[in-house]
Design an enzyme around this catalytic site. Structure first.
Site, PDB file in Angstrom:
ATOM      1  CD  GLU A 176     -35.194 150.199   8.748  1.00 32.39           C
ATOM      2  OE1 GLU A 176     -35.147 149.497   9.975  1.00 32.39           O
ATOM      3  OE2 GLU A 176     -35.651 151.429   8.643  1.00 32.39           O
ATOM      4  CD  GLU A 185     -37.950 149.048  14.920  1.00 30.95           C
ATOM      5  OE1 GLU A 185     -38.305 148.758  14.031  1.00 30.95           O
ATOM      6  OE2 GLU A 185     -37.374 150.349  15.254  1.00 30.95           O
TER       7      GLU A 185
END
Length: 640
Positions: A176, A185
């Site tokens: 995740e 990210e």
């Protein structure tokens, strides 16, 4: 709505929660044979200086402090919809003993889910690069009896090597590593390296796929956040920070901005149906770059000011388990809105440059979307007038460009704010000649305004954050506003280094600031007291009758009901069967903590905090007299 966004960066105090240290701006680690250290970079908001603080690995007290209180970990762990979706998908995917790799493991929740799904058999490798979180993960696993069942590696996933860190390639990837934009990210490079080096061919993955969606909207509110040229056109001060012909001189960065769009629903007019943009499969190696062209039919007349986007996770291969970050007005069989408010994932907003693009119901608009390793960007085409083309940013004059945050651009375009500055300066400058003014912060508006209003002005700007960029901008903006660039001087040193030599042995008549410090836009309100510190530092070069603007600061507060924000930061107990109470102190959880433990204040834009209701009158806590040198202050008020 607009006034809330620009004026209320609220310091929210969560009653009865643990205390937070100074603002954490960076972390780096250094290892040796005997120990591992964290170098924690802390900011002193009064001076703007940063220093590295060394924390030894065995310094348990340091790690029991809420080092991570300002992060989104707590909010994410309180997201029950997310947690349940991942648990159901992992139970459905990991059905027999195998090797599971968890990248960006955090507290180890997904790793523990995978180990439990295999009945404690098989192998689970949890990869986490952030040392404070690794220590927290080990604590959580120990409390849940999982310590010996999961291998924890304190490395970036692209540093892992088969034969050294992993004995064999992993059969299943659970991860995740998503932000509100999806890619910010490092999802793509992480998946690329994992597929090339760490995973078997055609691995199982949770999630299975992510799809980004968008919608065209008209919104005066969003337009005010980026189109400075048109918003400042009617300002009574006569200053143009983005002058015609040089509109690119000052702008916001061309990127997607994470925002909760539901509070803006009444400010938004949707001009299209939702449309699919990109699809990313976790189970195969993604491409670093892709572009697509979409033909979007307008559903109403209006001006396209922005593209609102979100993503939908398909967590299982069969397509029965989903998680969405869509705004709540989206409802369809395949695109569902999130049940609960959360702060870790929001929608994203892409501003259409200038005044937007006019469109008519039934007209087709061509959207060009591009993604790189870490971001998604857009361009819109339609039948535009010459003015629209100019505003759309398709032409450029090659001028120097200063990039500021949307909130600052909105304030500079706020006619009421500018009028208050104009009135304040006019009232103190009457009859003053040969004025020497020092602008102590990163304001680009005040130097120009002082230069315009003063006779034979001399303005010195320090630009503690903008530095050379601020001076370059002022030189170009002064010329565009028919001001002599010679009347404005920028010094390449901090305020505390200013001497009479920098002022040509003349004392300062006017010390002024907004105050605004570039790079510290999410500060707590009282951290702007840096201006008071600067004023004190400059005391020796101020004239006896020097004017200080602002002359006073007033800290005000009120009690507010914030159920959504409270829920997202409340104490954890069991998450899908795994105890997490041990992380509450470190993550700064609120509620159900020791009576004597005091809580920190965290900065939030109030309108972005979900449901809220004001429960008391606004009251003054304390005042700060900037005409005098900085001193210790305290205040006390009764809340009614």
């Amino acid at each position: 709505m607009y006034s809330l966004f620009t004026k209320i960066l609220t310091a929210i105090y969560f009653l009865r929660r643990t205390h937070s240290p100074s603002t954490l701006t960076a972390i780096r680690t250094m290892s040796s044979a005997s120990t591992q250290r964290i170098f924690q970079l802390k900011l002193n908001p009064l001076t703007g200086n940063s220093e590295w603080v060394v924390i030894e690995e065995n310094d348990e007290q340091a790690f029991h402090q809420p080092l991570l209180a300002t992060t989104s970990y707590l909010d994410m762990l309180n997201d029950s919809t997310r947690n349940t979706a991942f648990r159901e998908a992992i139970d459905k995917t990991v059905t027999k003993p195998c090797h599971v790799l968890d990248i960006g493991a955090g507290t180890g929740l997904l790793s523990m889910m995978a180990s439990r799904a295999m009945g404690g058999k098989g192998t689970v490798t949890a990869c986490e690069s952030y040392l404070p979180m690794v220590k927290l993960m080990k604590k959580v696993m120990r409390l849940n009896g999982m310590e010996g069942r999961i291998k924890v590696i304190n490395k970036r996933s692209d540093e892992l090597k088969i034969g050294l860190d992993l004995s064999l390639r992993a059969d299943v990837l659970v991860s995740e590593i998503l932000d509100s934009e999806l890619l910010g990210e490092g999802l793509i490079p992480t998946l690329q390296h994992a597929h090339d080096n760490l995973l078997v061919e055609n691995p199982l993955t949770v999630p299975y796929r992510a799809t980004t969606y968008g919608q065209l909207v008209e919104s005066t509110f969003l337009w005010q956040l980026h189109d400075l040229q048109n918003n400042e056109a009617g300002a009574s001060d006569g200053i143009r920070l983005a002058p015609p012909g040089s509109e690119s001189l000052l702008s916001v960065k061309r990127q997607q901005y994470a925002m909760h769009c539901d509070p803006m629903r009444e400010e938004l007019k949707t001009l299209s149906e939702p449309f699919k943009i990109f699809e990313f499969d976790f189970w195969k190696r993604p491409e670093s770059y892709s572009k697509t062209e979409l033909r979007i039919k307008a559903t109403d007349d209006g001006r396209v000011h922005a593209v609102v986007s979100w993503w939908v996770l398909q967590l299982d291969r069969e397509g029965t388990i989903y998680y969405s970050t869509a705004p709540r007005w989206i409802s369809s069989p395949t695109i569902t809105s999130p049940v609960d408010w959360c702060d870790h994932w929001k929608q994203c907003v892409w501003f259409v440059p200038g005044g937007g693009i006019s469109t008519f119901r039934g007209e087709e608009i061509c959207l060009h979307a591009t993604h790189t390793d870490t971001s998604i960007s857009y361009n819109l085409d339609t039948q535009m007038s010459t003015t629209d083309v100019l505003h759309h940013g398709l032409t450029t004059n090659g001028d120097f460009q200063l990039v500021l945050p949307p909130e600052r651009v909105a304030i500079y375009g706020d006619k009421n704010w500018r009028l208050s500055m104009l009135k304040a300066l006019k009232s103190v400058l009457q009859g003053r000649r040969h004025l020497l003014c020092v602008v102590a912060d990163d304001s680009v508006f005040l130097p120009l305004l002082v230069a315009k209003l003063s006779e034979a002005p001399h303005v010195i700007s320090s630009f503690p954050g903008l530095k050379e960029r601020g001076f370059q901008y002022l030189q170009a903006a002064a010329r565009a506003n028919n001001l002599s660039p010679d009347c404005i001087k920028a010094v390449e040193k901090g305020v505390k280094q200013l001497t009479m030599h920098d002022t040509n042995e003349k004392q300062v008549d006017l010390l002024i600031a907004e105050p605004f410090y570039f790079g510290h836009d999410g500060m707590l309100p009282w951290q702007n007291l840096r201006f008071w510190k600067d004023r004190t530092t400059l005391d020796d070069i101020l004239s006896e009758d020097a004017i200080i603007i602002p002359c006073k600061g007033i800290l005000r507060a009120c009690a507010i009901y914030l159920p959504d924000l409270w829920k997202s930061r409340c104490c954890l107990s069991k998450i899908e069967g795994f105890g997490h109470s041990g992380v509450n102190a470190t993550l700064g959880a609120c509620g159900h903590v020791a009576e004597l433990e005091e809580g920190p204040c965290l900065p939030f834009f109030l309108w972005q905090c979900g449901e809220f209701d004001v429960l008391s009158e606004t009251f003054d806590v304390m005042e700060f007299d900037f005409t005098k040198q900085i001193c210790q202050c305290q205040g006390k008020s009764q809340v009614i």
